[in-house]
Design a protein around this motif. Sequence first.
Motif, short mmCIF file in Angstrom:
data_model
loop_
_atom_site.label_atom_id
_atom_site.label_comp_id
_atom_site.label_asym_id
_atom_site.label_seq_id
_atom_site.Cartn_x
_atom_site.Cartn_y
_atom_site.Cartn_z
N ARG A 14 16.81 -49.08 -58.37
CA ARG A 14 15.39 -49.40 -58.09
C ARG A 14 15.09 -50.84 -58.48
NH1 ARG A 14 10.99 -51.46 -60.38
NH2 ARG A 14 11.31 -50.24 -62.27
N ASP A 15 15.04 -51.16 -59.78
CA ASP A 15 14.74 -52.54 -60.16
C ASP A 15 15.90 -53.45 -59.75
OD1 ASP A 15 13.51 -54.78 -61.40
OD2 ASP A 15 12.66 -53.49 -62.92
N GLY A 16 17.13 -52.94 -59.91
CA GLY A 16 18.32 -53.72 -59.52
C GLY A 16 18.25 -54.07 -58.05
N ALA A 73 11.86 -41.02 -59.69
CA ALA A 73 11.33 -41.78 -58.55
C ALA A 73 10.13 -42.56 -59.04
CB ALA A 73 10.93 -40.83 -57.43
N LEU A 74 10.08 -43.83 -58.63
CA LEU A 74 8.97 -44.69 -59.04
C LEU A 74 7.78 -44.51 -58.09
CD1 LEU A 74 8.22 -47.05 -61.06
CD2 LEU A 74 8.74 -48.60 -59.19
N SER A 75 6.59 -44.63 -58.64
CA SER A 75 5.42 -44.60 -57.75
C SER A 75 4.27 -45.35 -58.40
CB SER A 75 5.03 -43.15 -57.46
OG SER A 75 4.03 -42.74 -58.31
N THR A 99 5.39 -43.28 -63.02
CA THR A 99 4.25 -43.96 -62.41
C THR A 99 3.80 -45.11 -63.31
OG1 THR A 99 2.09 -43.65 -61.39
CG2 THR A 99 2.51 -42.32 -63.33
N PHE A 100 3.24 -46.14 -62.69
CA PHE A 100 2.92 -47.34 -63.48
C PHE A 100 1.63 -48.00 -63.02
CE2 PHE A 100 3.76 -50.89 -60.59
CZ PHE A 100 4.40 -50.23 -59.54
N LEU A 101 1.03 -48.71 -63.96
CA LEU A 101 -0.17 -49.50 -63.66
C LEU A 101 -0.22 -50.66 -64.64
CD1 LEU A 101 -2.63 -49.47 -61.78
CD2 LEU A 101 -3.85 -48.12 -63.47
N PHE A 139 4.99 -42.74 -67.91
CA PHE A 139 3.95 -43.72 -67.55
C PHE A 139 4.34 -45.09 -68.10
CE2 PHE A 139 0.19 -46.30 -68.19
CZ PHE A 139 -0.33 -46.28 -66.91
N SER A 140 4.28 -46.12 -67.23
CA SER A 140 4.59 -47.49 -67.64
C SER A 140 3.35 -48.35 -67.60
CB SER A 140 5.60 -48.13 -66.68
OG SER A 140 6.88 -47.66 -66.95
N CYS A 141 3.13 -49.10 -68.67
CA CYS A 141 2.04 -50.09 -68.69
C CYS A 141 2.67 -51.40 -68.23
CB CYS A 141 1.53 -50.28 -70.11
SG CYS A 141 1.03 -48.75 -70.90
N GLU A 142 2.55 -51.68 -66.93
CA GLU A 142 3.20 -52.88 -66.42
C GLU A 142 2.66 -54.12 -67.15
OE1 GLU A 142 2.44 -53.88 -62.35
OE2 GLU A 142 4.20 -55.17 -62.21
N ASP A 143 3.56 -55.03 -67.45
CA ASP A 143 3.23 -56.26 -68.20
C ASP A 143 2.69 -55.95 -69.60
OD1 ASP A 143 3.35 -59.00 -68.45
OD2 ASP A 143 1.40 -59.38 -67.52
N ALA A 144 3.21 -54.83 -70.18
CA ALA A 144 2.78 -54.46 -71.54
C ALA A 144 3.08 -55.58 -72.53
CB ALA A 144 3.48 -53.18 -71.97
N ILE A 167 6.56 -42.74 -72.60
CA ILE A 167 5.70 -43.92 -72.48
C ILE A 167 6.61 -45.14 -72.46
CG2 ILE A 167 3.94 -45.34 -73.63
CD1 ILE A 167 2.86 -42.65 -72.55
N ASN A 168 6.51 -45.89 -71.36
CA ASN A 168 7.40 -47.04 -71.21
C ASN A 168 6.61 -48.34 -71.43
OD1 ASN A 168 9.78 -48.43 -70.53
ND2 ASN A 168 9.10 -48.66 -68.42
N ILE A 169 7.22 -49.23 -72.22
CA ILE A 169 6.59 -50.51 -72.54
C ILE A 169 7.44 -51.61 -71.89
CG2 ILE A 169 5.85 -52.03 -74.47
CD1 ILE A 169 4.39 -49.33 -74.33
N PRO A 170 7.07 -52.03 -70.69
CA PRO A 170 7.87 -53.06 -70.03
C PRO A 170 7.48 -54.47 -70.47
CG PRO A 170 6.71 -51.67 -68.42
CD PRO A 170 6.08 -51.44 -69.75
N ASP A 171 8.49 -55.29 -70.65
CA ASP A 171 8.24 -56.72 -70.79
C ASP A 171 8.55 -57.27 -69.40
OD1 ASP A 171 7.82 -59.27 -71.62
OD2 ASP A 171 9.76 -59.51 -72.61
N THR A 172 7.58 -57.08 -68.51
CA THR A 172 7.77 -57.30 -67.08
C THR A 172 8.21 -58.72 -66.73
OG1 THR A 172 6.13 -55.60 -66.69
CG2 THR A 172 6.54 -57.10 -64.85
N VAL A 173 7.69 -59.69 -67.48
CA VAL A 173 8.00 -61.08 -67.13
C VAL A 173 8.96 -61.73 -68.13
CG1 VAL A 173 5.91 -61.48 -65.79
CG2 VAL A 173 5.84 -61.82 -68.26
N GLN A 511 9.53 -54.31 -52.80
CA GLN A 511 8.92 -55.17 -53.81
C GLN A 511 7.63 -54.51 -54.25
OE1 GLN A 511 10.32 -57.94 -54.94
NE2 GLN A 511 12.01 -57.91 -53.50
N ILE A 512 7.40 -54.50 -55.57
CA ILE A 512 6.17 -53.85 -56.00
C ILE A 512 5.19 -54.90 -56.51
CG2 ILE A 512 7.22 -51.66 -56.51
CD1 ILE A 512 7.31 -52.51 -59.41
O1 KIV Z 1 9.18 -54.66 -64.79
C1 KIV Z 1 8.36 -53.71 -64.70
O2 KIV Z 1 7.26 -53.74 -65.25
C2 KIV Z 1 8.74 -52.59 -63.88
C3 KIV Z 1 7.88 -51.37 -63.99
C4 KIV Z 1 7.64 -50.74 -62.67
C5 KIV Z 1 8.48 -50.42 -64.97
O3 KIV Z 1 9.76 -52.61 -63.22
#
Ligand code: KIV
Length: 512
Positions: A14-16, A73-75, A99-101, A139-144, A167-173, A511-512
């Motif tokens: 998915r991310d790869g 599955a991501l959504s 799922t993420f927001l 649940f992912s907090c995108e850009d946590a 609970i997922n804590i992404p370091d998105t950037v 791309q999300i």
């Molecule tokens: O990097 C990110 O925040 C993601 C989320 C969808 C988990 O890939």
Amino acid sequence: MSKEQLIIFDTTLRDGEQSPGASMTKEEKLRIARQLERMHVNVIEAGFPAASNGDFAAVKAVAEAIKDSTVAALSRAFDKDISRALEAIKPAASGRIHTFLATSPIHMEKKLRMSPDDVIAAAKSAVRFARNGIDDVEFSCEDAGRSELDFLCRVIEAVIKEGATTINIPDTVGYNVPEQFAERIKQLRARIPNSDKVVWSVHCHNDLGLAVANSLAAVMAGARQVECTINGLGERAGNASLEEIVMAVRTRQDIFPCETRIDATQIVPASKMVSSITGFPVQPNKAIVGANAFAHESGIHQDGVLKHRETYEIMRAEDVGWNANKLVLGKLSGRTAFRARLKELGIEVESEQVLNTAFMRFKELADKKHEIFDEDLHALMSDEAVTPENERYRLVSSMFHSETGEVPLARLIISTEGIEKGAEASGSGPVDATFKAIESIVASGSELLLYSVTAITTGTDAQGEVTVRLAKDGRIVNGQGADTDIVVASAKAYIHALNTLSSKKEKLNPQI
Ligand code: KIV
Ligand code: ZN
């Protein structure tokens, strides 16, 4: 006393796949998913079903095939996306909705254009909807990594109440540094009611080269799931690399409070498979899976290792799947031995017909190359993946001429849906001439984005494995070919890519 388990959540598929040019077909995703299952990865994130029909079909196929890993599955946090994801993972023995927001001020204001209260309401509603369809909801907090701590606490408390189980804590950037990221995890776990009822996960990007360090610091702070990818593939600079996380935790059991269930001997085969399918080479000095990762060059090191291995080695190459290229079969090996070895390698043979053609090709290879290694078998079988059903073009014969002072020449015969046609072309080298000759027959009009060659095993009789990446009308596809003659391997790779371009198989890069 046994330790707690660290859940390895692999998101290569998915991310790869979001790395530009790394998109995969359903069949390629299935091959990688099977390898991840062999490695005992706990969770395989197979894709983003709402992104396209192709990704939906790929996630569904993975869900049908995989028995020993959870398929996620991501959504996005919309009911429609979640329904599509639920449908795709329905066949899974164990399925998960992820799922993420976004929760950072910049994402909420500039991208989502939603108020913080609306984000909390949408997150709650998404998790509630997902929990109506399945028990396992992440649940992912995108850009946590750039979200305000107080706000993160409010969102996470709310989604835990709605039934989120991870609970997922992404370091998105990829903005965080280890101490601060670990402190964030510690604070969240300490401040949120019922935080001990969920699994804490991290998902770190590598923009500052800190994805693995941040993930491991989070593990020390209580995270018990790490999201990672083979070879660190992923958006931009990539994700935390699975092999580095797994081997750090395993090698430093003196300090880590948890362990993984990963079969580390499957790491190098997985790395090679992902590199060959995506055409992303592995840098030689890459930890664990780089060609030089266990090579001791300096005299002092070599002397030390010979006297006592652990003077300079903290891991053994064979423990991560190096040196697997032992002699397995030769010219005299029969069909039964061939079939048995494929089975041991976990390679599925779809039918007797595929086995027969693969065996014929194995015999041809054994005539040219007396020692056949596991890597040769993997390459041979991935060539076999171009079954007659999706093989529109086929290389019938080839001739190349290159001589000092002369212009290189290629003469080829290609069959297009059974009709043979020949062509001749010159070029700056034999590969260039070959591609020009193929194009003069096929006239695909595609653009060559990448051409790479690697030797599959050692020795001058090794097969060369070529990856070709072509782009046409917004689609990007990869083709692979292997042969002891690298010009033939190049022709096969180009034709493989053309077959993928012309087939209905959808390659996508969601791309999300
Ligand atoms: O990097 C990110 O925040 C993601 C989320 C969808 C988990 O890939
Ligand atoms: Zn990501």
